[in-house]
Design a protein around this motif. Structure first.
Motif, PDB file in Angstrom:
ATOM      1  N   GLU A  50       0.833  -1.211   0.000  1.00  0.00           N
ATOM      2  CA  GLU A  50       0.000   0.000   0.000  1.00  0.00           C
ATOM      3  C   GLU A  50       0.874   1.270   0.000  1.00  0.00           C
ATOM      4  O   GLU A  50       0.527   2.260  -0.656  1.00  0.00           O
ATOM      5  CB  GLU A  50      -0.924  -0.017   1.219  1.00  0.00           C
ATOM      6  N   ARG A  68      -2.917  -3.105  -8.865  1.00  0.00           N
ATOM      7  CA  ARG A  68      -3.777  -2.739  -7.727  1.00  0.00           C
ATOM      8  C   ARG A  68      -4.627  -3.945  -7.309  1.00  0.00           C
ATOM      9  O   ARG A  68      -4.896  -4.154  -6.117  1.00  0.00           O
ATOM     10  CB  ARG A  68      -4.679  -1.571  -8.108  1.00  0.00           C
ATOM     11  N   THR A  72      -5.458  -5.839  -3.574  1.00  0.00           N
ATOM     12  CA  THR A  72      -6.823  -6.150  -3.116  1.00  0.00           C
ATOM     13  C   THR A  72      -6.963  -7.635  -2.825  1.00  0.00           C
ATOM     14  O   THR A  72      -7.580  -8.054  -1.835  1.00  0.00           O
ATOM     15  CB  THR A  72      -7.839  -5.719  -4.184  1.00  0.00           C
ATOM     16  N   GLN A  73      -6.375  -8.465  -3.686  1.00  0.00           N
ATOM     17  CA  GLN A  73      -6.431  -9.925  -3.499  1.00  0.00           C
ATOM     18  C   GLN A  73      -5.711 -10.325  -2.211  1.00  0.00           C
ATOM     19  O   GLN A  73      -6.203 -11.170  -1.452  1.00  0.00           O
ATOM     20  CB  GLN A  73      -5.809 -10.623  -4.705  1.00  0.00           C
ATOM     21  N   LYS A  75      -5.299  -8.551   0.495  1.00  0.00           N
ATOM     22  CA  LYS A  75      -6.109  -8.120   1.636  1.00  0.00           C
ATOM     23  C   LYS A  75      -7.304  -9.063   1.832  1.00  0.00           C
ATOM     24  O   LYS A  75      -7.674  -9.396   2.964  1.00  0.00           O
ATOM     25  CB  LYS A  75      -6.564  -6.675   1.427  1.00  0.00           C
ATOM     26  N   SER A  76      -7.891  -9.477   0.721  1.00  0.00           N
ATOM     27  CA  SER A  76      -9.041 -10.394   0.804  1.00  0.00           C
ATOM     28  C   SER A  76      -8.623 -11.751   1.369  1.00  0.00           C
ATOM     29  O   SER A  76      -9.296 -12.316   2.244  1.00  0.00           O
ATOM     30  CB  SER A  76      -9.658 -10.569  -0.586  1.00  0.00           C
TER      31      SER A  76
END
Length: 405
Positions: A50, A68, A72-73, A75-76
């Protein structure tokens, strides 16, 4: 299953021992380790990813959507893994997150390199603006000033400026930071060479002022020399020897000055510098000797009158001593002794003034000795006159009454 022994070794069901103390690894310990890995992934992988995205956004650099999406992946996956209670499932999720993190690092590295190149190019343009000011514009202004002074501009300077402009244009066209750094290195090297030549131009620009100062000094010296020659003609002493040598020195200085101006007109900087060093020393030696001759001529021209004045002053002091001894009964033996000592010193000065060739130092020392001795005699005379005055007024001074016993 192993059972710990008191000594730390383990014994199996058959009583066989192992060589190491092995703690049993159960599900509870496995979960703790995997949770710790999850925390590390959040701290060192996700947060760092980040931060890198934020740095790119700050520099207004477009980040591809697939990069990006990898953050996101991660974090998921991290959110999903945080709810798992099975050690094996948690371990698999952790390995998947590490793989996604590696993919992110591989892809963003190219983007960051492109950003750094862009930043490097932008910094280079800003650097070029300052560089052009002191490496191109300042020298060009100096050239304009030099031309106004009618100073010949060395070709190395004009060629150096042209070379610098070419290198600046090359840097401006650069698209790769590594190639740009190589071009900048050549640019600064060329600027240093130009700076060395500009220092030579500074020297050339000082020459017109040097010519003015030398011309003024030569005029002043010419006036003094002519005055010395004119006064020497009225002297009874034979000063022809000194005048001939002085004229030779003065003509030599004028010849040096003419040679200097001829070399300047040639525009050969190396010859100008070489002659400037040699000529300055040679001209100074000639001027020093000429001024010594001028002082000697002046001293010899005035020597007869000076010595006559000394002898007249000596006679006056002897007459004053006789008067003090005759009329005031003053003891003038100290003054007479000083005057007797003065006479051979005056004779020595006379002899030094007539000696050929004249030794200026010996003549100066002789005159200085006369001045010192005459000053001593004058002090003795004034002291005696003070005693005489005290005795004279003492006759009229009221007598002090005797002290009572």
């Amino acid at each position: 299953e192993f059972t710990p022994c008191p000594d730390g070794n383990l014994v199996d069901a058959n009583g066989c021992t192992t060589n190491e103390c092995v703690q049993p690894y159960n599900d509870e310990q496995c979960l703790k380790d995997q949770k710790r890995s999850l925390d590390d992934i959040n701290r060192y992988q996700i947060k760092e990813a980040e931060r890198r995205l934020k740095e790119l956004d700050k520099n207004k650099f477009v980040v591809p959507a697939d990069i990006r999406a990898l953050v996101t992946q991660m974090k998921s996956l991290h959110a999903q893994a945080s709810g798992l209670a099975d050690c094996q499932a948690l371990s698999s999720a952790t390995q998947e997150m590490y793989q996604v993190s590696n993919d992110f690092n591989d892809k963003i590295r190219d983007t960051e390199d492109a950003m750094n190149d862009a930043r490097c190019l932008k910094d280079a343009q800003r650097e070029l603006k300052d560089f052009e000011r002191y490496a191109i514009k300042d020298p060009e202004r100096k050239i304009v000033q030099a031309k106004k002074q009618k100073v010949a501009i060395p070709s190395t300077i004009t060629d150096g400026i042209a070379r610098l402009k070419e290198l600046i244009a090359q840097v401006r066209r650069g698209t790769n930071c590594n190639d740009l750094n190589d071009a900048k290195s050549d640019m600064y090297s060329a600027q240093q060479d130009l700076q060395d030549d500009l220092q030579k131009l500074d020297f050339l620009m000082q020459i017109p002022q040097m010519i003015k100062e030398i011309t003024r000094e030569m005029k002043d010296l010419d006036r003094q020399w002519k005055s010395t020659k004119t006064r020497a003609k009225s002297s009874k002493a034979d000063l022809s020897e000194f005048l001939a040598r002085g004229q030779q020195l003065f003509d030599g200085m004028q010849a040096l000055f003419s040679e200097f101006k001829t070399i300047i007109a040639s525009g050969d900087l190396e010859q100008i510098q070489n002659f400037s060093e040699r000529g300055e020393s040679e001209a100074q030696d000639k001027e020093d000797e000429l001024r010594e001759i001028m002082n000697t001529v002046e001293a010899l021209r005035n020597a007869p009158q000076y010595i006559q004045g000394l002898e007249r002053r000596t006679k006056e002091m002897r007459r004053s001593a006789k008067d003090m001894q005759r009329y005031q009964k003053t003891d003038t033996s100290a003054l007479n002794a000083c005057l007797d000592n003065l006479q051979p010193i005056i004779d020595s000065a006379k002899s030094a003034s007539k000696q050929r060739p004249v030794d200026p130092d010996a003549l100066a020392d002789a005159f200085a000795a006369v001045e010192d001795t005459l000053s001593e005699c004058n002090d003795v005379s004034q002291e005696l006159q003070g005693i005489q005055e005290e005795q004279f007024f003492g006759d009229f001074a009221p007598k002090q009454p005797p002290k009572e016993m």
